[in-house]
Design a protein around this motif. Structure first.
Motif, PDB file in Angstrom:
ATOM      1  N   SER A 136       0.827  -1.208   0.000  1.00 13.79           N
ATOM      2  CA  SER A 136       0.000   0.000   0.000  1.00 13.79           C
ATOM      3  C   SER A 136       0.864   1.262   0.000  1.00 13.79           C
ATOM      4  N   THR A 137       0.232   2.370  -0.315  1.00 12.75           N
ATOM      5  CA  THR A 137       0.916   3.665  -0.282  1.00 12.75           C
ATOM      6  C   THR A 137       1.408   3.969   1.125  1.00 12.75           C
ATOM      7  N   VAL A 138       0.585   3.639   2.114  1.00 14.48           N
ATOM      8  CA  VAL A 138       0.957   3.889   3.511  1.00 14.48           C
ATOM      9  C   VAL A 138       2.180   3.050   3.894  1.00 14.48           C
ATOM     10  N   TRP A 139       2.160   1.767   3.535  1.00 13.74           N
ATOM     11  CA  TRP A 139       3.284   0.880   3.843  1.00 13.74           C
ATOM     12  C   TRP A 139       4.558   1.395   3.195  1.00 13.74           C
ATOM     13  N   ASN A 140       4.502   1.789   1.934  1.00 15.91           N
ATOM     14  CA  ASN A 140       5.685   2.282   1.238  1.00 15.91           C
ATOM     15  C   ASN A 140       6.216   3.563   1.868  1.00 15.91           C
ATOM     16  N   ARG A 141       5.321   4.417   2.307  1.00 15.83           N
ATOM     17  CA  ARG A 141       5.766   5.633   2.978  1.00 15.83           C
ATOM     18  C   ARG A 141       6.464   5.283   4.288  1.00 15.83           C
ATOM     19  N   GLY A 142       5.902   4.345   5.026  1.00 18.81           N
ATOM     20  CA  GLY A 142       6.528   3.928   6.276  1.00 18.81           C
ATOM     21  C   GLY A 142       7.888   3.294   6.053  1.00 18.81           C
ATOM     22  N   ALA A 143       7.983   2.434   5.025  1.00 19.02           N
ATOM     23  CA  ALA A 143       9.263   1.803   4.713  1.00 19.02           C
ATOM     24  C   ALA A 143      10.302   2.851   4.324  1.00 19.02           C
ATOM     25  N   TYR A 144       9.885   3.818   3.529  1.00 14.57           N
ATOM     26  CA  TYR A 144      10.790   4.888   3.102  1.00 14.57           C
ATOM     27  C   TYR A 144      11.343   5.647   4.306  1.00 14.57           C
ATOM     28  N   LEU A 145      10.486   5.956   5.271  1.00 13.15           N
ATOM     29  CA  LEU A 145      10.918   6.697   6.452  1.00 13.15           C
ATOM     30  C   LEU A 145      11.810   5.850   7.351  1.00 13.15           C
ATOM     31  N   VAL A 146      11.408   4.611   7.615  1.00 16.08           N
ATOM     32  CA  VAL A 146      12.168   3.749   8.522  1.00 16.08           C
ATOM     33  C   VAL A 146      13.528   3.375   7.947  1.00 16.08           C
ATOM     34  N   LEU A 147      13.566   3.019   6.671  1.00 16.54           N
ATOM     35  CA  LEU A 147      14.811   2.601   6.052  1.00 16.54           C
ATOM     36  C   LEU A 147      15.706   3.780   5.691  1.00 16.54           C
ATOM     37  N   GLY A 148      15.114   4.964   5.572  1.00 19.38           N
ATOM     38  CA  GLY A 148      15.875   6.139   5.181  1.00 19.38           C
ATOM     39  C   GLY A 148      16.092   7.134   6.303  1.00 19.38           C
ATOM     40  N   ALA A 149      15.232   8.133   6.375  1.00 21.68           N
ATOM     41  CA  ALA A 149      15.456   9.252   7.283  1.00 21.68           C
ATOM     42  C   ALA A 149      15.590   8.849   8.745  1.00 21.68           C
ATOM     43  N   THR A 150      14.656   8.043   9.256  1.00 25.27           N
ATOM     44  CA  THR A 150      14.708   7.718  10.686  1.00 25.27           C
ATOM     45  C   THR A 150      15.808   6.714  11.022  1.00 25.27           C
ATOM     46  N   HIS A 151      16.346   6.042  10.031  1.00 25.13           N
ATOM     47  CA  HIS A 151      17.467   5.086  10.145  1.00 25.13           C
ATOM     48  C   HIS A 151      17.377   4.205  11.385  1.00 25.13           C
ATOM     49  N   CYS A 152      16.203   3.645  11.634  1.00 24.65           N
ATOM     50  CA  CYS A 152      15.966   2.825  12.829  1.00 24.65           C
ATOM     51  C   CYS A 152      16.921   1.637  12.930  1.00 24.65           C
ATOM     52  N   ALA A 153      17.218   1.020  11.799  1.00 26.30           N
ATOM     53  CA  ALA A 153      18.051  -0.189  11.820  1.00 26.30           C
ATOM     54  C   ALA A 153      19.451   0.087  12.333  1.00 26.30           C
ATOM     55  N   GLU A 154      19.927   1.304  12.185  1.00 32.58           N
ATOM     56  CA  GLU A 154      21.296   1.615  12.595  1.00 32.58           C
ATOM     57  C   GLU A 154      21.516   1.377  14.085  1.00 32.58           C
ATOM     58  N   CYS A 155      20.484   1.541  14.890  1.00 37.46           N
ATOM     59  CA  CYS A 155      20.597   1.284  16.324  1.00 37.46           C
ATOM     60  C   CYS A 155      19.946  -0.030  16.736  1.00 37.46           C
ATOM     61  N   HIS A 156      18.861  -0.419  16.063  1.00 32.47           N
ATOM     62  CA  HIS A 156      18.073  -1.576  16.497  1.00 32.47           C
ATOM     63  C   HIS A 156      18.505  -2.909  15.881  1.00 32.47           C
ATOM     64  N   THR A 157      19.556  -2.889  15.079  1.00 30.40           N
ATOM     65  CA  THR A 157      20.062  -4.120  14.465  1.00 30.40           C
ATOM     66  C   THR A 157      21.490  -4.365  14.929  1.00 30.40           C
ATOM     67  N   PRO A 158      21.812  -5.592  15.384  1.00 27.36           N
ATOM     68  CA  PRO A 158      23.190  -5.872  15.795  1.00 27.36           C
ATOM     69  C   PRO A 158      24.144  -5.793  14.618  1.00 27.36           C
ATOM     70  N   ARG A 159      25.420  -5.610  14.926  1.00 27.29           N
ATOM     71  CA  ARG A 159      26.450  -5.475  13.893  1.00 27.29           C
ATOM     72  C   ARG A 159      27.448  -6.628  13.960  1.00 27.29           C
ATOM     73  N   ASN A 160      28.064  -6.913  12.824  1.00 19.99           N
ATOM     74  CA  ASN A 160      29.067  -7.966  12.790  1.00 19.99           C
ATOM     75  C   ASN A 160      30.432  -7.426  13.210  1.00 19.99           C
ATOM     76  N   PHE A 161      31.474  -8.232  13.067  1.00 17.64           N
ATOM     77  CA  PHE A 161      32.814  -7.854  13.523  1.00 17.64           C
ATOM     78  C   PHE A 161      33.315  -6.573  12.863  1.00 17.64           C
TER      79      PHE A 161
END
Length: 260
Positions: A136-161
């Motif tokens: 949906s348009t709403v889902w795509n907008r949310g994905a765009y924000l989370v994966l881009g500007a808000t960069h949630c994964a940068e803190c909420h995802t563990p990192r490798n070596f």
């Protein structure tokens, strides 16, 4: 700008707005956020729009040096050129501050800056977000924000070596977040946000209050200061997207982190 929480990283406690100096302690060393005011000598006043776009999309400075991924260009690359140009236009209007930031204090072998170029070849895939036609348009907008500007994964995802995100544990939380603090699982798993409703998510991103009634603090508290300024539609879109990502058991539960 608010979605990205730029002020949180680029303004040190007690310092001038966006004049840099805030430190980020990581297992790889201490990274110091730079001055991003339009000061010509110590900020980005000497940059062109093209310089800004290159920094945000591919992580390269005007001088041609690779930025460390502590600067989350790995997420910002998802942003559209139009949004980046808007952000650039806004940054040109903030008050210039003459304040030189200290250099990073990075441990060996991560202090070998040309090595970041090799890191990019292995783990960085630049390019703007592309809408999913089946969503949906709403889902795509949310994905765009989370994966881009808000960069949630940068803190909420563990990192490798090497400091790259562990995509197999996407958004599942980590015990080694910013400054060594734990960051919770935000996937739709029971120890993440699996018991939260869309309304719970929206209320949290606006107020910082979790469904149990506890208030978040620390770095996430700073994030809430900025997400609370987003439109209701954008906050709802973020909630819509996060409720559809793969559920993972994670390492750190949401409730445990809030209680701490």
């Amino acid at each position: 700008f608010n979605a990205g929480g730029c002020a949180s990283c680029h303004t040190r406690k007690g310092g001038a707005h966006l004049a840099g100096g805030a430190e980020l302690k990581t297992p790889y060393g201490v990274f110091v956020a730079p001055n991003i005011t339009p000061d010509a000598r110590t900020g980005i006043g000497g940059w062109t729009e093209k310089d800004f776009l290159r920094a945000m999309r591919v992580g390269v400075s005007p001088a041609g040096r690779h930025y460390y991924p502590s600067f989350p260009y790995t997420s910002y690359t998802n942003l559209t050129v139009r949004d980046l140009r808007d952000m650039w236009a806004y940054l040109r209007t903030v008050k210039p501050v003459n304040a030189a930031s200290k250099g990073h204090r990075v441990d060996f072998p991560w202090d070998f800056r040309p090595g970041v170029g090799l890191w990019k070849l292995i783990w960085f895939r630049p390019g703007p977000f592309k809408n999913h036609s089946s969503k949906s348009t709403v889902w795509n907008r949310g994905a765009y924000l989370v994966l881009g500007a808000t960069h949630c994964a940068e803190c909420h995802t563990p990192r490798n070596f090497a400091g790259a995100l562990e995509t197999g544990e996407w958004m599942a939380g980590t015990a080694q977040g910013p400054d060594g603090n734990p960051v919770p699982n935000i996937t739709p798993h029971p120890n993440g946000i699996g018991t939260w409703s869309a309304q719970d998510m929206v209320f949290f991103l606006k107020s910082g209050i979790v469904p149990s009634g506890d208030a978040t603090g620390g770095e996430m508290g700073k994030v809430i200061e900025h997400t609370s300024k987003l439109t209701d539609q954008d906050i709802a879109a973020i909630a819509d997207y996060l409720q559809t990502i793969p559920s993972r058991p994670g390492r750190i539960s949401t409730e445990t982190t809030v209680r701490k």
